[in-house]
Design a protein around this motif. Structure first.
Motif, PDB file in Angstrom:
ATOM      1  N   ASP A 154       0.844  -1.198   0.000  1.00  0.00           N
ATOM      2  CA  ASP A 154       0.000   0.000   0.000  1.00  0.00           C
ATOM      3  C   ASP A 154       0.878   1.245   0.000  1.00  0.00           C
ATOM      4  OD1 ASP A 154       0.899   0.362   2.560  1.00  0.00           O
ATOM      5  OD2 ASP A 154      -1.032   0.067   3.541  1.00  0.00           O
TER       6      ASP A 154
ATOM      7  N   HIS B 205      -8.787  -3.639  -5.765  1.00  0.00           N
ATOM      8  CA  HIS B 205      -8.945  -2.187  -5.676  1.00  0.00           C
ATOM      9  C   HIS B 205      -9.680  -1.800  -4.394  1.00  0.00           C
ATOM     10  CE1 HIS B 205      -8.616  -1.712 -10.343  1.00  0.00           C
ATOM     11  NE2 HIS B 205      -7.501  -2.111  -9.782  1.00  0.00           N
TER      12      HIS B 205
ATOM     13  N   SER C 291      -8.066   0.430  -1.377  1.00  0.00           N
ATOM     14  CA  SER C 291      -8.725   1.689  -1.013  1.00  0.00           C
ATOM     15  C   SER C 291      -9.074   1.731   0.473  1.00  0.00           C
ATOM     16  CB  SER C 291     -10.013   1.868  -1.828  1.00  0.00           C
ATOM     17  OG  SER C 291      -9.716   1.895  -3.186  1.00  0.00           O
TER      18      SER C 291
ATOM     19  N   GLU D 247      -6.020   2.193   2.497  1.00  0.00           N
ATOM     20  CA  GLU D 247      -5.569   3.587   2.500  1.00  0.00           C
ATOM     21  C   GLU D 247      -6.445   4.445   3.423  1.00  0.00           C
ATOM     22  OE1 GLU D 247      -2.847   4.523   1.265  1.00  0.00           O
ATOM     23  OE2 GLU D 247      -2.402   2.706   0.120  1.00  0.00           O
TER      24      GLU D 247
ATOM     25  N   LEU E  65      -4.990   7.398  -4.380  1.00  0.00           N
ATOM     26  CA  LEU E  65      -5.257   5.989  -4.684  1.00  0.00           C
ATOM     27  C   LEU E  65      -6.746   5.675  -4.528  1.00  0.00           C
ATOM     28  CD1 LEU E  65      -2.159   4.348  -2.953  1.00  0.00           C
ATOM     29  CD2 LEU E  65      -2.609   4.460  -5.400  1.00  0.00           C
ATOM     30  N   ILE E  66      -7.355   6.187  -3.473  1.00  0.00           N
ATOM     31  CA  ILE E  66      -8.784   5.916  -3.249  1.00  0.00           C
ATOM     32  C   ILE E  66      -9.603   6.447  -4.435  1.00  0.00           C
ATOM     33  CG2 ILE E  66     -10.781   6.419  -1.782  1.00  0.00           C
ATOM     34  CD1 ILE E  66      -8.768   6.617   0.594  1.00  0.00           C
ATOM     35  N   HIS E  67      -9.327   7.694  -4.848  1.00  0.00           N
ATOM     36  CA  HIS E  67     -10.072   8.272  -5.971  1.00  0.00           C
ATOM     37  C   HIS E  67      -9.802   7.518  -7.272  1.00  0.00           C
ATOM     38  CE1 HIS E  67     -12.185  11.803  -4.442  1.00  0.00           C
ATOM     39  NE2 HIS E  67     -11.166  11.997  -3.624  1.00  0.00           N
TER      40      HIS E  67
ATOM     41  N   LEU F 252      -9.045   4.327  -7.623  1.00  0.00           N
ATOM     42  CA  LEU F 252      -9.457   2.926  -7.627  1.00  0.00           C
ATOM     43  C   LEU F 252     -10.964   2.737  -7.469  1.00  0.00           C
ATOM     44  CD1 LEU F 252      -6.599   1.593  -5.331  1.00  0.00           C
ATOM     45  CD2 LEU F 252      -6.815   1.195  -7.779  1.00  0.00           C
ATOM     46  N   MET F 253     -11.640   3.699  -6.877  1.00  0.00           N
ATOM     47  CA  MET F 253     -13.066   3.519  -6.609  1.00  0.00           C
ATOM     48  C   MET F 253     -13.905   4.329  -7.590  1.00  0.00           C
ATOM     49  SD  MET F 253     -12.834   1.359  -4.173  1.00  0.00           S
ATOM     50  CE  MET F 253     -14.387   1.184  -3.314  1.00  0.00           C
TER      51      MET F 253
ATOM     52  N   VAL G 215     -16.500   8.351  -4.488  1.00  0.00           N
ATOM     53  CA  VAL G 215     -15.806   8.633  -3.223  1.00  0.00           C
ATOM     54  C   VAL G 215     -16.460   9.867  -2.616  1.00  0.00           C
ATOM     55  CG1 VAL G 215     -13.599   9.277  -2.154  1.00  0.00           C
ATOM     56  CG2 VAL G 215     -13.609   7.742  -4.127  1.00  0.00           C
TER      57      VAL G 215
ATOM     58  N   VAL H 285     -17.505   4.930  -0.083  1.00  0.00           N
ATOM     59  CA  VAL H 285     -16.957   4.613  -1.405  1.00  0.00           C
ATOM     60  C   VAL H 285     -17.799   3.510  -2.044  1.00  0.00           C
ATOM     61  CG1 VAL H 285     -14.579   5.281  -0.868  1.00  0.00           C
ATOM     62  CG2 VAL H 285     -15.321   2.941  -0.407  1.00  0.00           C
TER      63      VAL H 285
ATOM     64  N   LYS I 272     -17.744   0.652  -5.434  1.00  0.00           N
ATOM     65  CA  LYS I 272     -17.028   0.030  -6.543  1.00  0.00           C
ATOM     66  C   LYS I 272     -18.027  -0.852  -7.283  1.00  0.00           C
ATOM     67  CE  LYS I 272     -13.273  -1.053  -8.850  1.00  0.00           C
ATOM     68  NZ  LYS I 272     -12.471  -0.013  -9.554  1.00  0.00           N
TER      69      LYS I 272
END
Lengths: 136, 152
Positions: A81, B40, B44, B47, B111-113, B115-116, B119, B133, B135
């Protein structure tokens, strides 16, 4: 002949039983191989917030030896990560400052994709395998 | 919103992230998402947990995080909500750093934005922050209305 089954003992927690902090997550093992001009570090397992400090310690120790080459072999890292990325970036910054070759190799598709999303594939020297890492 | 299919409270401890990742991967897989999409989701949430533990709770290991999960249909997907009791953060601050500025940290929100599919950060009126979030399975029939499904 009928066998008489003995009743199963009911487990009773003794008063001394304590609830653990669930820190049973295994520590990250990092194999260190010495090269004529440096080191190869090979972490084994997921590198996340809980485990990246172990990698950071090994990288710091290796960098103290002032190598000319430092290779991180990620063949046994199925998951990483941003904590793991941060650890690698820290090492990269130190190696740049000290003119040390810093090479990352054997990335799994999953780890490679996180580097791509973070736009770090061109920042690190990323190669496919150890042979290339030793020649880079 | 319907009752979540899963609602859990965890302590703010990094060593709990691996089992949470595994659990969410399993739920995502059962909901019909493929392996990459499950990965993903896991990353997320990892993170998000890292941000809550490190920045929200300043590494206090005994604070609480609530995770709620809904399986979605039309399109197939998963909605995950994470609540904490950390101090409020201005929503403008919850953004990625400039990716050309190479330095440790600051990548989690990016990364969150990335991969998902959706958000949403918000301040909880009762205190703390909320992240929701979603997915969706890329090959799922993309109907406009998202329904909450029954996990069987």
């Amino acid at each position: 002949m009928r066998t008489r089954l003995r009743p199963r003992a009911v487990q009773v927690f003794k008063s001394s039983t304590t609830i653990t902090n669930m820190s049973g997550a295994t520590e990250l093992v990092v194999d260190v191989e010495t090269l004529p001009d440096g080191f190869i570090l090979r972490p084994k397992g997921d590198v996340d917030m809980a485990r990246s400090p172990a990698l950071r310690i090994k990288l710091t120790e290796a960098l103290k030896g002032k190598p000319t080459r430092l290779v991180v072999d990620l063949s046994d890292v199925p998951y990483m990560d941003s904590s793991g990325l941060a650890t690698l970036i820290e090492a990269l910054q130190t190696t740049r400052k000290n003119k040390i070759k810093f090479i990352v190799c054997n990335l799994s598709p999953r780890v490679r994709s996180i580097l791509e999303i973070a736009r770090l594939t061109t920042v690190f020297t990323v190669v496919d395998n150890r042979e290339q890492a030793l020649k880079a | 919103m319907n009752e979540p299919h899963l609602h859990a409270r965890i302590l703010s401890r990094p060593e709990l992230m691996a089992p949470i990742r595994a659990m969410l991967c399993e739920l995502a897989s059962r909901a019909g998402l493929d392996e990459a999409e499950c990965g993903h989701i896991a990353l997320s949430i990892d993170e998000a947990l890292t941000n809550i533990i490190r920045h929200g709770y300043k590494n206090d290991p005994d604070s609480h995080i609530w995770i709620s999960v809904w399986e979605l249909e039309n399109p197939t997907g998963l909605r995950i909500q994470m609540d904490d009791l950390a101090p409020h953060v201005e929503l403008e601050q919850l953004k990625s750093r400039d990716l050309d500025d190479i330095r440790p940290g600051g990548l989690g929100v990016h990364l969150i934005h990335s991969l998902m599919d959706t958000v949403h950060f918000s301040k909880r009126p009762e205190g703390g922050m909320r992240l929701v979030v979603e997915k969706f399975h890329a090959l799922a029939n993309a109907n406009t209305d998202v329904k909450v499904n029954n996990i069987s």
